[in-house]
Design a protein around this motif. Structure first.
Motif, short mmCIF file in Angstrom:
data_model
loop_
_atom_site.label_atom_id
_atom_site.label_comp_id
_atom_site.label_asym_id
_atom_site.label_seq_id
_atom_site.Cartn_x
_atom_site.Cartn_y
_atom_site.Cartn_z
N GLU A 53 12.22 27.89 58.91
CA GLU A 53 10.84 27.37 58.74
C GLU A 53 9.78 27.96 59.43
OE1 GLU A 53 11.33 22.96 58.77
OE2 GLU A 53 13.25 23.51 59.82
N LEU A 54 9.80 29.23 60.16
CA LEU A 54 9.11 29.70 60.87
C LEU A 54 7.91 30.22 60.05
CD1 LEU A 54 7.69 30.98 63.52
CD2 LEU A 54 9.11 32.95 63.23
N SER A 55 7.87 30.78 58.93
CA SER A 55 6.89 31.23 57.89
C SER A 55 6.06 30.25 57.64
CB SER A 55 7.53 31.69 56.74
OG SER A 55 8.28 32.91 57.07
N LYS A 56 6.61 28.85 57.42
CA LYS A 56 5.98 27.70 57.06
C LYS A 56 4.91 27.11 58.39
CE LYS A 56 6.23 23.08 55.33
NZ LYS A 56 7.28 22.12 55.13
N LYS A 57 5.63 27.07 59.37
CA LYS A 57 4.91 26.85 60.48
C LYS A 57 3.75 27.92 60.77
CE LYS A 57 4.58 24.22 64.29
NZ LYS A 57 4.58 22.81 64.54
N LEU A 58 3.73 29.12 60.56
CA LEU A 58 2.65 30.21 60.96
C LEU A 58 1.44 29.77 59.87
CD1 LEU A 58 4.81 33.23 61.74
CD2 LEU A 58 3.35 31.92 63.63
N LYS A 59 1.84 29.51 58.87
CA LYS A 59 0.97 29.43 57.60
C LYS A 59 0.19 28.10 57.82
CE LYS A 59 3.45 31.93 54.02
NZ LYS A 59 4.10 31.85 52.49
N THR A 60 0.65 27.03 58.48
CA THR A 60 0.10 25.85 58.73
C THR A 60 -0.81 26.25 60.00
OG1 THR A 60 1.90 24.42 58.21
CG2 THR A 60 0.44 23.54 59.69
N LEU A 61 -0.53 26.89 60.97
CA LEU A 61 -1.22 27.27 62.04
C LEU A 61 -2.58 27.94 61.65
CD1 LEU A 61 1.13 28.73 64.97
CD2 LEU A 61 -0.60 27.00 65.00
N GLY A 62 -2.41 28.87 60.93
CA GLY A 62 -3.47 29.83 60.31
C GLY A 62 -4.67 28.99 59.50
N ASN A 63 -4.24 28.06 59.00
CA ASN A 63 -5.04 27.11 58.52
C ASN A 63 -5.79 25.85 59.14
OD1 ASN A 63 -4.79 28.49 55.82
ND2 ASN A 63 -2.80 27.32 55.53
N MET A 64 -5.36 25.82 60.46
CA MET A 64 -5.88 24.79 61.25
C MET A 64 -7.30 25.25 61.72
SD MET A 64 -2.78 23.77 63.78
CE MET A 64 -3.54 22.48 64.56
N GLU A 65 -8.00 23.89 61.67
CA GLU A 65 -9.81 24.38 62.20
C GLU A 65 -9.84 25.01 63.44
OE1 GLU A 65 -11.79 20.97 61.54
OE2 GLU A 65 -11.58 20.68 59.06
N SER A 66 -8.93 24.44 64.52
CA SER A 66 -9.03 24.64 65.76
C SER A 66 -8.18 26.17 66.26
CB SER A 66 -8.47 23.78 66.52
OG SER A 66 -6.96 23.40 66.02
N PHE A 67 -7.83 26.64 64.96
CA PHE A 67 -6.95 27.90 65.41
C PHE A 67 -7.62 29.03 66.10
CE2 PHE A 67 -4.90 32.03 63.63
CZ PHE A 67 -3.79 31.77 64.12
#
Length: 219
Positions: A53-67
């Motif tokens: 599930e790491l790939s999915k978590k990283l993609k979520t991170l990259g799309n966060m406004e506060s990233f």
């Protein structure tokens, strides 16, 4: 399961595999923050879930406004039975995320850590936990004796089975826990909170250095 609703609160993110690892790391960081240096407050621990599930978590991170607030990301997981494969899996997830590799800490971390020659070892957090158990807990049996007897019993059980137990590290740790009153019904993360482990153990030296490198990037 990973928490996909988390908010970025610190400049350094430590992504780890599962709730037990998350709680274990949070407890250790609290110790370092309290006893060593306030700089460890720069690290936010987040569970990315299972190893796939790491790939999915990283993609979520990259799309966060506060990233954009994130200065560095580090990944930590179990080596399992193939530490080279574990490192390769992390690198593949990072590549698939399309997040700049420069944002990641140079070296990933694998439980249970490195051997005396500096090479990663196969295994899991449970293998490390067994090595850093406190010597005793009030009126409990000394950990050294409890460990020896638990290993003895586990070896006997394995000999009686048609096939060997596939997760001996987990069996051994929980067998030791079952020999106490304080930790008998606890998971490894809960046991960390309850004071089962020696945070000053030399077995944690590499992990401490890893966390120190991560936390100091934000300074």
């Amino acid at each position: 399961m990973a928490d996909n609703q988390f908010k970025i609160k610190a400049p350094c993110l430590l992504l780890c595999e599962g709730r037990d690892e998350s709680r274990f790391l949070i407890e250790y960081l609290q110790y370092l923050l309290r006893e060593v240096d306030k700089v460890y407050d720069n690290i936010q621990v987040e569970n990315f879930g299972g190893i796939n599930e790491l790939s999915k978590k990283l993609k979520t991170l990259g799309n966060m406004e506060s990233f954009e607030k994130v200065k560095k990301i580090a990944v930590i997981r179990d080596a399992e039975t193939d530490w080279t494969g574990a490192l390769s899996s992390i690198d593949s997830s990072i590549t698939a995320s399309q997040i700049s590799g420069a944002l990641f800490l140079g070296e990933h971390y694998l439980f249970p850590g490195k051997d005396d020659e500096g090479n990663w070892q196969n295994g899991t957090l449970e293998d490390l936990a067994i090595k850093i158990l406190k010597e005793d807990h009030d009126s409990e049996v000394a950990a050294e004796i409890l460990m020896a007897k638990s290993q003895e019993l586990l070896n006997y059980i394995n000999q009686q089975r048609v096939s060997e137990l596939p997760r001996l590290h987990k069996n051994l740790l929980h067998m030791v826990f079952s020999g106490t009153d304080k930790f008998v019904d606890l998971k490894i993360g809960e046991a960390a909170t309850a004071g089962a482990f020696n945070w000053e153990s030399s077995e944690l030296r590499e992990l401490k250095n890893f966390l120190s490198n991560l936390s100091n990037i934000a300074c």
